[in-house]
Design an enzyme around this catalytic site. Structure first.
Site, mmCIF file in Angstrom:
data_model
loop_
_atom_site.group_PDB
_atom_site.id
_atom_site.type_symbol
_atom_site.label_atom_id
_atom_site.label_comp_id
_atom_site.label_asym_id
_atom_site.label_seq_id
_atom_site.Cartn_x
_atom_site.Cartn_y
_atom_site.Cartn_z
ATOM 1 N N SER A 223 1.341 6.891 -1.252
ATOM 2 C CA SER A 223 1.888 8.109 -1.833
ATOM 3 C C SER A 223 1.084 8.433 -3.089
ATOM 4 O O SER A 223 1.014 7.607 -4.007
ATOM 5 C CB SER A 223 3.362 7.902 -2.185
ATOM 6 O OG SER A 223 4.095 7.565 -1.004
ATOM 7 N N LEU B 266 0.786 -1.239 0.000
ATOM 8 C CA LEU B 266 0.000 0.000 0.000
ATOM 9 C C LEU B 266 0.820 1.292 0.000
ATOM 10 O O LEU B 266 0.249 2.377 0.095
ATOM 11 C CB LEU B 266 -0.992 0.018 1.163
ATOM 12 C CG LEU B 266 -1.986 -1.150 1.185
ATOM 13 C CD1 LEU B 266 -2.922 -1.032 2.369
ATOM 14 C CD2 LEU B 266 -2.765 -1.212 -0.122
ATOM 15 N N ASP B 267 2.134 1.187 -0.101
ATOM 16 C CA ASP B 267 2.955 2.383 -0.318
ATOM 17 C C ASP B 267 4.140 2.016 -1.197
ATOM 18 O O ASP B 267 5.281 2.408 -0.938
ATOM 19 C CB ASP B 267 3.431 2.967 1.012
ATOM 20 C CG ASP B 267 3.968 4.405 0.857
ATOM 21 O OD1 ASP B 267 3.639 5.050 -0.173
ATOM 22 O OD2 ASP B 267 4.691 4.865 1.745
ATOM 23 N N LEU B 268 3.831 1.247 -2.236
ATOM 24 C CA LEU B 268 4.873 0.773 -3.141
ATOM 25 C C LEU B 268 5.304 1.915 -4.060
ATOM 26 O O LEU B 268 4.488 2.474 -4.790
ATOM 27 C CB LEU B 268 4.338 -0.406 -3.960
ATOM 28 C CG LEU B 268 5.361 -1.222 -4.747
ATOM 29 C CD1 LEU B 268 6.391 -1.847 -3.820
ATOM 30 C CD2 LEU B 268 4.652 -2.304 -5.556
#
Length: 206
Positions: free
Chosen positions: A79, A43-45
């Site tokens: 992001s 979820l923040d790759l």
């Protein structure tokens, strides 16, 4: 060091081969996470969360927003430049949100340009452009056709249209892209012979 560190790029220019192999390592790591029981969603790759070890292998890092998939997930997480449309809109999401982020990462690794090139100054503008008008980063000319198609599939507007990471690592697109990037189209026979080799040979001999 992280993949997109300006200090790393200044000290050690990264070849296209190396950047594509970074992408493959990322996909392998994410495939393992998604295959866990229950699946782990990052979820923040993003490229800043891909760390390079002293063997030039990438490790997926920063699991501050990671979640186990035990039920439906919603909310604005991650992001913004790398967020899938459904996440930007606060709708339900699943593993395919990470796949979308991987598509953005591959476009960035190939082009060496920040996604969208600073086009969006506000998150509201990004949401309108990405989630409503389906805008995506520009892909550079010369990208291997199969890799370009994979990127488009990863960042498809509809999450059901995106491949899984097991599909991505189970295919040959990332390995073939390394060969296509380094052997020019006129050398079709050489390309064919290299693609028939064990992909591990691509990391050392080319």
């Amino acid at each position: 060091s992280d993949v997109c560190s300006s200090d790393l790029n200044k000290a050690t220019p990264l070849s296209l081969k190396r950047r594509l192999l970074f992408g493959k390592d990322c996909a392998l790591g994410m495939s393992w996470l998604h295959a866990s029981t229950p699946p782990v969603l990052h979820l923040d790759l993003k490229t800043a969360n891909l760390l390079v070890d002293n063997q030039w292998r990438v490790k997926v890092a920063d699991f501050g927003l990671a979640r186990h998939k035990r039920s439906a997930l919603t909310g604005l997480v991650g992001s913004p430049l790398y967020m899938a449309p459904e996440v930007l809109k606060g709708e339900e999401f699943d593993e395919s949100a990470d796949v979308y982020s991987f598509g953005i990462i591959m476009s960035e690794l190939y082009s060496e340009q920040e996604p969208y090139g600073g086009k969006y100054a506000e998150v509201a503008d990004l949401i309108s452009g990405v989630a409503t008008r389906h805008e995506r980063p520009a892909l550079p000319k010369g990208m291997p056709e199969a890799l370009e198609q994979l990127v488009h599939e990863c960042w498809a507007a509809e999450r059901v249209a995106r491949p899984s990471f097991s599909d991505i690592v189970g295919g040959t697109v990332l390995d073939d892209a390394v060969v296509d990037a380094l052997i020019s189209p006129p050398n079709a026979l050489a390309r064919k012979l290299w693609k028939a080799k064990d992909p591990e040979e691509h990391t050392s001999e080319l």
